[in-house]
Write a protein that holds these residues in place. Structure first.
Motif, PDB file in Angstrom:
ATOM      1  N   UNK B  95      22.384 -16.077 -62.119  1.00  0.00           N
ATOM      2  CA  UNK B  95      21.390 -16.534 -61.155  1.00  0.00           C
ATOM      3  C   UNK B  95      20.040 -15.901 -61.487  1.00  0.00           C
ATOM      4  N   UNK B  97      18.324 -14.081 -59.531  1.00  0.00           N
ATOM      5  CA  UNK B  97      18.358 -12.686 -59.091  1.00  0.00           C
ATOM      6  C   UNK B  97      19.054 -11.803 -60.122  1.00  0.00           C
ATOM      7  N   UNK B  98      20.171 -12.306 -60.663  1.00  0.00           N
ATOM      8  CA  UNK B  98      20.905 -11.493 -61.650  1.00  0.00           C
ATOM      9  C   UNK B  98      20.075 -11.299 -62.927  1.00  0.00           C
ATOM     10  N   UNK B 130      16.196 -18.186 -56.001  1.00  0.00           N
ATOM     11  CA  UNK B 130      16.794 -16.931 -56.477  1.00  0.00           C
ATOM     12  C   UNK B 130      18.309 -16.983 -56.658  1.00  0.00           C
TER      13      UNK B 130
END
Lengths: 573, 237
Positions: B95, B97-98, B130
């Motif tokens: 993702x 975010x990752x 995100x």
């Protein structure tokens, strides 16, 4: 009209394919091998069902499309008929011309089986009619609403599974003083007609009732307060533990043996999953670590090995794990720069080298060459353990089961913890794009070696238990098929998924053990399963759902507590 | 202390291909320096050499008086040099975010909440996406993510490889505004670009790279006015 014409064309082409599949099943001999298994005694055998499955399934597939009822049913019928024509033609041809020197499996008993013990011409007609009927039934299954279809399919599966379990269920039922049940269920190695109806009904009703019960139960759990929820979780876990501990007693000696094999391969697959699933390093020589674990254990614990030290298992174990980890580094180091297929080929070679080293005459003084190493003492030092109070006598597989379960649980916990740790993220990044992972600060060398060493350590546990279980080790056991099988388990279950590994091992190791007739066709079935999985469900049977869920949690709160800071303990490794 | 970053007669090879034939350049603290040149001139190779993903056969790469050319790439990141690689090099199956989390990989044990908030401020689009897998983002969004991920490492020197590649003119303009913004917040930037016009607009100084050699170096304004540059890279006849 154009729509239905194209549906009919599709039915014909699918029918040709279905017929070819049926001929293939017949020609490799798998159908005849299973024709000795009664599903419903006097009515149908497993072999017959196996031959019936393709037109049924294809009929279902072809009739799923379309809106009008009649063309869909006709398509199913047509498909079945086309496949039946192929089988019938083949039957007539094989009866007239002896092709046995080309296809050795086309034997007179097979032809008799195909022709329903009738004349070839009558048999051909019967096949044609039967296949057409099956195609039609498949189509009907596609047409009826799912509230009818689902119970029916579940019922049929129930009947097949219960009848398949006959050789194991019957003696167990007798052991538990349930001869009455056993006598009702089974006649002549299959279900009786009456019991088949009962089993069908139980499974059909169960498939309707089960989702409702589950939904109600889930709703009640969700409505409960957090304390109660924790208690429920605790009790569930406790019940699971009790079940797993009591399993060998319930299953009996033979099924425990199957469980031991499933456990061994689960352990191996958990280890390989770290290397392949997490770090993305395609290792085809994983058997090397299994072999190293076995041989090291044998060397250290057997009093008649070349070392002759005869250490207790649990003293030897840390040395074995260390030895395997070092082997992992040895194999990992030279292949650090290799990627993808090159890595696969080189590790394949390493696996073979390991086997040949253990087999070689030059190293015979240490590893015993073809004779291997004998005299490996049992895992707990004694062959039999009695459990007080419960009165269990644990021996052989029912004893080996427990350390294996213990190792599997440990390996699964370690693997889960790793996955969501900083290490797991680094592996994930490395698997996605090695260059970029490097550029974000991942020490690719170390993380690759770590994956190899950890994978090797877990794999060697399997080897260690295996050596004590058989009381000996032989080089012949450690061939490339082990590597392939373990890899197949991971692919079937879903790369990187731990429940998937267990399901994969149950399906690929447990099922063939239960159906001994499969043994001969095991690799054929593996190959077929792999091809089907890659085409239909490349993510595996049980892919990582947890990971997706985690992502959704991050959706709701900004800081899921999974940033660099939260996981420092795992980082020490 | 001399220059922040200094390349001294660097020769880099891909097998037998002589990609950099003695490149020398300097970057001072607080600058935006751009490296312009056509396809295959060796711009990306220069950045990969600085990041130590590619090793030079000759010459030295100095960052605050430390030699980078023998250092493993993950140590270079720890010194504060982060690279946003060219094209679609995000972790596609992770993702957004990752991906950002991975950007901060070189700083273990530190909370990244504030940094994530900062890059979401710079790139509001990433905040919207995100939880989405990076591979499903548009080209421009992936480019933003690559830059954001590099920023998560808290770089003192940011290496940007073709940030405008494949972007619409509007997006390109936005990206360059953000680059100027990042620089204003104190990050030194070495910018590799084919879009010489935009690069020279935002940069303080520039180098022109041609078939592995630096053929010109001057202030951005002078380069933009240079007849040779105008003909070769700014599309004037």
């Amino acid at each position: 009209m154009r729509g239905s014409a194209s549906q009919l064309r599709r039915a014909i082409s699918l029918g040709l394919i279905t017929g070819a599949v049926m001929l293939y099943l017949v020609a490799v001999g798998i159908v005849l091998a299973f024709s000795a298994r009664n599903t419903i005694t006097g009515v149908v055998t497993l072999g017959r069902l196996m031959l019936a499955a393709p037109p049924l399934a294809a009929g279902y597939v072809v009739a799923r499309r379309g809106t009008d009822l009649a063309p869909r049913l006709v398509a199913g019928l047509l498909l079945g008929a086309v496949s039946g024509v192929i089988v019938a033609a083949a039957l007539l041809f094989a009866s007239a011309v002896d092709i046995r020197h080309i296809l050795v499996r086309i034997s007179p008993p097979l032809l008799a089986f195909l022709a329903f013990d009738q004349d070839a011409s009558i048999g051909a007609l019967l096949n044609l009619a039967l296949a057409a009927a099956l195609g039609l039934i498949g189509a009907v299954a596609a047409v009826v609403p799912s509230r009818v279809r689902r119970p029916a399919i579940t019922g049929v599966i129930g009947v097949v599974v219960i009848s398949m379990l006959e050789p194991f269920l019957r003696p167990r039922l007798t052991d538990f003083k349930l001869e009455g049940v056993s006598r009702f269920l089974f006649t002549h190695k299959g279900l009786s007609i009456a019991s088949a109806i009962v089993v069908f009904a139980i499974f059909a009703v169960g498939s309707v009732a089960w989702p409702r019960v589950r939904a109600r139960y889930r709703a009640r759990v969700a409505a409960a307060d957090p304390g109660t929820q924790a208690t429920i979780r605790g009790v569930t876990l406790l019940l699971l533990i009790v079940f797993l501990l009591a399993l060998p007693q319930i299953a009996g000696s033979f099924l425990s043996q199957v469980l031991v094999f499933v456990g061994l391969y689960t352990l191996l697959a958990l280890g390989l999953n770290i290397v392949v699933g997490y770090a993305g390093l395609l290792d085809l020589g994983y058997v090397a670590f299994y072999a190293v674990g076995s041989y090291l254990t044998a060397l250290l614990t057997s009093p008649i090995s070349s070392l002759g030290v005869g250490l207790p298992f649990w003293v030897a174990l840390p040395i074995v794990i260390l030895g395997a980890a070092v082997t992992g580094l040895f194999i990992g180091a030279p292949v650090l720069r290799l990627r993808g297929d090159y890595l696969a080929i080189v590790t394949l070679g390493f696996g073979e080298i390991a086997r040949l080293l253990f087999l070689s005459d030059a190293l015979k003084p240490w590893f015993g060459g073809t004779q291997g190493i004998l005299g490996v003492p049992p895992l707990f030092g004694v062959a039999k353990v009695s459990v007080p109070i419960l009165g269990w006598q644990l021996t052989g597989p029912t004893l080996t089961y427990y350390p294996l379960l213990f190792f599997c649980v440990i390996a699964a916990i370690v693997a889960t913890r790793l996955k969501y740790s900083r290490i797991g993220r680094a592996w994930n990044a490395m698997r996605e794009d090695e260059d970029v992972a490097q550029a974000t600060g991942v020490n690719v060398t170390n993380y690759k070696l770590l994956a190899f060493a950890l994978g090797a350590s877990v794999g060697c546990l399997g080897g260690a238990v295996f050596a004590t279980h058989l009381a000996s080790v032989f080089p012949g056991t450690f061939n490339i098929l082990v590597s392939i099988t373990v890899l197949s388990i991971i692919i079937l279950g879903g790369m990187g998924s731990i429940p998937g590994v267990v399901v994969g091992a149950l399906a690929l190791i447990g099922l063939p053990e239960l159906l001994r007739e499969f043994a001969e066709f095991k690799l054929l079935v593996y190959g077929g399963v792999l091809v089907l999985m890659m085409l239909l469900r490349p993510e595996g049977l049980l892919p990582d759902r947890v990971r997706q869920q985690e992502l959704h949690e991050a959706d709701e709160e900004e800081e899921p507590g999974a940033d660099g800071g939260a996981l420092t303990p795992a980082e020490q490794g | 202390m001399a220059h922040m970053l200094q390349l001294d007669d660097v020769h880099t090879y891909y097998g037998n291909i002589h990609a950099l034939k003695g490149v020398s350049l300097e970057v001072e603290r607080g600058e935006i320096v751009t490296l312009i040149g056509s396809n295959g001139a060796g711009k990306s190779t220069t950045l990969r050499t600085i990041s130590a993903i590619q090793r030079p056969r000759e010459g030295r790469v100095l960052f605050e008086d430390r030699e980078l050319q023998q250092m493993p790439p993950h140590d270079v990141v720890k010194l504060g040099i982060a690279q946003a690689p060219e094209g679609r090099h995000v972790f596609a199956r992770m993702s957004v975010y990752e991906n950002l989390q991975m950007g901060a990989f070189s700083r273990p044990g530190v909370s990244i909440t504030a940094d994530v908030a900062r890059v979401y401020d710079l790139f509001p689009r990433l905040k919207e996406r995100r939880t989405q897998k990076a591979g499903t983002l548009s080209g421009g969004e992936q480019q933003m993510l690559a830059i954001a991920r590099a920023l998560m490492a808290h770089p003192v020197l940011l290496l940007l490889d073709e940030p405008s590649m494949g972007l619409s003119p509007i997006l390109t303009e936005q990206i360059f505004a953000i680059i100027a913004d990042i620089n204003a917040q104190g990050t030194t930037v070495l910018l590799v670009e084919q879009n010489a016009q935009m690069a020279l607009n935002v940069a303080h100084r520039g180098y022109v790279l041609q078939t592995g050699r630096i053929i010109l170096s001057d202030t951005a304004a002078n380069l933009a006015a240079n007849q040779q540059v105008r003909q070769a890279y700014l599309g004037e006849i």
